[in-house]
Structure formats: C-alpha cells, structure tokens
Scaffold this motif. Sequence first.
Motif, PDB file in Angstrom:
ATOM      1  N   GLY A  89       1.047 -17.277 -27.973  1.00 48.31           N
ATOM      2  CA  GLY A  89       1.220 -15.866 -27.664  1.00 48.31           C
ATOM      3  C   GLY A  89       2.369 -15.185 -28.387  1.00 48.31           C
ATOM      4  O   GLY A  89       3.207 -15.817 -29.020  1.00 48.31           O
ATOM      5  N   THR A  90       2.365 -13.864 -28.262  1.00 51.03           N
ATOM      6  CA  THR A  90       3.389 -12.991 -28.834  1.00 51.03           C
ATOM      7  C   THR A  90       3.874 -12.091 -27.705  1.00 51.03           C
ATOM      8  O   THR A  90       3.057 -11.521 -26.984  1.00 51.03           O
ATOM      9  CB  THR A  90       2.797 -12.146 -29.987  1.00 51.03           C
ATOM     10  OG1 THR A  90       2.312 -13.034 -31.003  1.00 51.03           O
ATOM     11  CG2 THR A  90       3.827 -11.204 -30.578  1.00 51.03           C
ATOM     12  N   TYR A  91       5.179 -11.957 -27.575  1.00 51.90           N
ATOM     13  CA  TYR A  91       5.767 -11.249 -26.438  1.00 51.90           C
ATOM     14  C   TYR A  91       6.710 -10.153 -26.913  1.00 51.90           C
ATOM     15  O   TYR A  91       7.396 -10.313 -27.909  1.00 51.90           O
ATOM     16  CB  TYR A  91       6.534 -12.237 -25.547  1.00 51.90           C
ATOM     17  CG  TYR A  91       5.635 -13.309 -24.979  1.00 51.90           C
ATOM     18  CD1 TYR A  91       5.073 -13.166 -23.715  1.00 51.90           C
ATOM     19  CD2 TYR A  91       5.322 -14.441 -25.725  1.00 51.90           C
ATOM     20  CE1 TYR A  91       4.226 -14.133 -23.195  1.00 51.90           C
ATOM     21  CE2 TYR A  91       4.469 -15.418 -25.205  1.00 51.90           C
ATOM     22  CZ  TYR A  91       3.929 -15.257 -23.959  1.00 51.90           C
ATOM     23  OH  TYR A  91       3.085 -16.196 -23.451  1.00 51.90           O
ATOM     24  N   VAL A  92       6.732  -9.052 -26.165  1.00 51.82           N
ATOM     25  CA  VAL A  92       7.657  -7.951 -26.445  1.00 51.82           C
ATOM     26  C   VAL A  92       8.661  -7.875 -25.303  1.00 51.82           C
ATOM     27  O   VAL A  92       8.265  -7.856 -24.127  1.00 51.82           O
ATOM     28  CB  VAL A  92       6.907  -6.613 -26.598  1.00 51.82           C
ATOM     29  CG1 VAL A  92       7.886  -5.463 -26.785  1.00 51.82           C
ATOM     30  CG2 VAL A  92       5.942  -6.677 -27.781  1.00 51.82           C
ATOM     31  N   GLU A  93       9.946  -7.862 -25.681  1.00 52.86           N
ATOM     32  CA  GLU A  93      11.040  -7.830 -24.710  1.00 52.86           C
ATOM     33  C   GLU A  93      10.863  -8.951 -23.692  1.00 52.86           C
ATOM     34  O   GLU A  93      10.563 -10.064 -24.077  1.00 52.86           O
ATOM     35  CB  GLU A  93      11.147  -6.453 -24.047  1.00 52.86           C
ATOM     36  CG  GLU A  93      11.575  -5.353 -25.015  1.00 52.86           C
ATOM     37  CD  GLU A  93      13.041  -5.387 -25.417  1.00 52.86           C
ATOM     38  OE1 GLU A  93      13.878  -5.928 -24.667  1.00 52.86           O
ATOM     39  OE2 GLU A  93      13.367  -4.860 -26.496  1.00 52.86           O
ATOM     40  N   ARG A  94      11.013  -8.675 -22.422  1.00 55.03           N
ATOM     41  CA  ARG A  94      10.945  -9.703 -21.375  1.00 55.03           C
ATOM     42  C   ARG A  94       9.617  -9.710 -20.623  1.00 55.03           C
ATOM     43  O   ARG A  94       9.536 -10.214 -19.505  1.00 55.03           O
ATOM     44  CB  ARG A  94      12.104  -9.520 -20.384  1.00 55.03           C
ATOM     45  CG  ARG A  94      13.464  -9.674 -21.007  1.00 55.03           C
ATOM     46  CD  ARG A  94      13.737 -11.110 -21.297  1.00 55.03           C
ATOM     47  NE  ARG A  94      15.065 -11.259 -21.883  1.00 55.03           N
ATOM     48  CZ  ARG A  94      15.514 -12.382 -22.356  1.00 55.03           C
ATOM     49  NH1 ARG A  94      14.767 -13.463 -22.337  1.00 55.03           N
ATOM     50  NH2 ARG A  94      16.726 -12.449 -22.867  1.00 55.03           N
ATOM     51  N   GLU A  95       8.572  -9.133 -21.230  1.00 56.48           N
ATOM     52  CA  GLU A  95       7.253  -9.133 -20.594  1.00 56.48           C
ATOM     53  C   GLU A  95       6.807 -10.567 -20.361  1.00 56.48           C
ATOM     54  O   GLU A  95       6.990 -11.429 -21.213  1.00 56.48           O
ATOM     55  CB  GLU A  95       6.231  -8.403 -21.469  1.00 56.48           C
ATOM     56  CG  GLU A  95       6.441  -6.911 -21.558  1.00 56.48           C
ATOM     57  CD  GLU A  95       6.206  -6.209 -20.239  1.00 56.48           C
ATOM     58  OE1 GLU A  95       5.286  -6.578 -19.488  1.00 56.48           O
ATOM     59  OE2 GLU A  95       6.965  -5.267 -19.947  1.00 56.48           O
ATOM     60  N   ILE A  99       1.018 -10.208 -25.503  1.00 59.71           N
ATOM     61  CA  ILE A  99       0.326  -8.967 -25.852  1.00 59.71           C
ATOM     62  C   ILE A  99      -1.143  -9.271 -26.129  1.00 59.71           C
ATOM     63  O   ILE A  99      -1.501 -10.376 -26.512  1.00 59.71           O
ATOM     64  CB  ILE A  99       0.987  -8.261 -27.059  1.00 59.71           C
ATOM     65  CG1 ILE A  99       0.879  -9.106 -28.329  1.00 59.71           C
ATOM     66  CG2 ILE A  99       2.421  -7.895 -26.751  1.00 59.71           C
ATOM     67  CD1 ILE A  99       1.344  -8.396 -29.589  1.00 59.71           C
ATOM     68  N   ARG A 100      -1.972  -8.257 -25.925  1.00 58.18           N
ATOM     69  CA  ARG A 100      -3.397  -8.356 -26.233  1.00 58.18           C
ATOM     70  C   ARG A 100      -3.731  -7.181 -27.146  1.00 58.18           C
ATOM     71  O   ARG A 100      -3.396  -6.047 -26.840  1.00 58.18           O
ATOM     72  CB  ARG A 100      -4.227  -8.276 -24.962  1.00 58.18           C
ATOM     73  CG  ARG A 100      -4.104  -9.496 -24.074  1.00 58.18           C
ATOM     74  CD  ARG A 100      -5.106  -9.404 -22.951  1.00 58.18           C
ATOM     75  NE  ARG A 100      -5.267 -10.352 -21.920  1.00 58.18           N
ATOM     76  CZ  ARG A 100      -4.677 -11.499 -21.689  1.00 58.18           C
ATOM     77  NH1 ARG A 100      -3.793 -11.898 -22.478  1.00 58.18           N
ATOM     78  NH2 ARG A 100      -4.926 -12.270 -20.682  1.00 58.18           N
TER      79      ARG A 100
END
Length: 126
Positions: A89-95, A99-100
């Motif tokens: 996966g790929t994550y933005v900030e502390r989510e 992402i989808r």
Amino acid sequence: MTSQELSITFMSGSQDGHTLNFRQPNPGDELVLHIGRREGCDVCIRDDNQVSRLHAKLFCVSQPVTASESVEEPVVLAFWLEDMGSRNGTYVERERDSIRGRVSLQPGRLFRIGRTWLRLDVPLSI
C-alpha cells in the motif's frame, strides 16, 4: 530548488534528508514520476523491502491561469498520488488505510511508500 522545480525529500530511511529535484511541466502538460524499488524509477527506494518494483506514481499537472500585473504567465500546479497495486500500500500522512485510485496530494504533505516517508515540495512563488 528554483521556481521552475518541484522536489521529493526522503524523510526517513537510509536516504533521510536527500532531496530529488524535478523540472515542473510546461503549462498544459503533465509530469509523471514513477516511485519504486526498480532501477530506472524516478524515485528509487532500493533498500526498503516493503517497496514494490513499481509501487506508485506521482502526477503533476501545470494549468495556466489568468495573468496579473505582477506575474506574466502564472500557473497552478495540481498533484495526484496513485498506488500501482503494490503489496504493502501507499499512505498519505497518518491515514490508517492505503489510498485507492488517484488521490490529491498537497505540497508539504508526507506520504509513505513501504516503510519510507517522503515529502512533496514546490517553491512558494511560481
């Protein structure tokens, strides 16, 4: 970084603090940066075994806007981040969730590829 560049800064890992600079696209054009472990990726993260060969793409579009007295040919830059079906996966900030599809990415925000944190930066005045 000049006013015609954008940069990706490593915020963790063995390349912590290293910055990669890229030329901004011309007005009306798109720049696509490939992020992954594979040789030849624009942002290559070789030492993180949680990174896929082609993990994600970062898109930058330069859109011309109405000129003013102070700026002859102003542009607005828009950014999107897209996971390419990576295993981790790929994550933005502390989510908490990966992402989808394509998600908007604002300059200055952190994003995570594998275990490596990165930051997108652009100059304040374009």
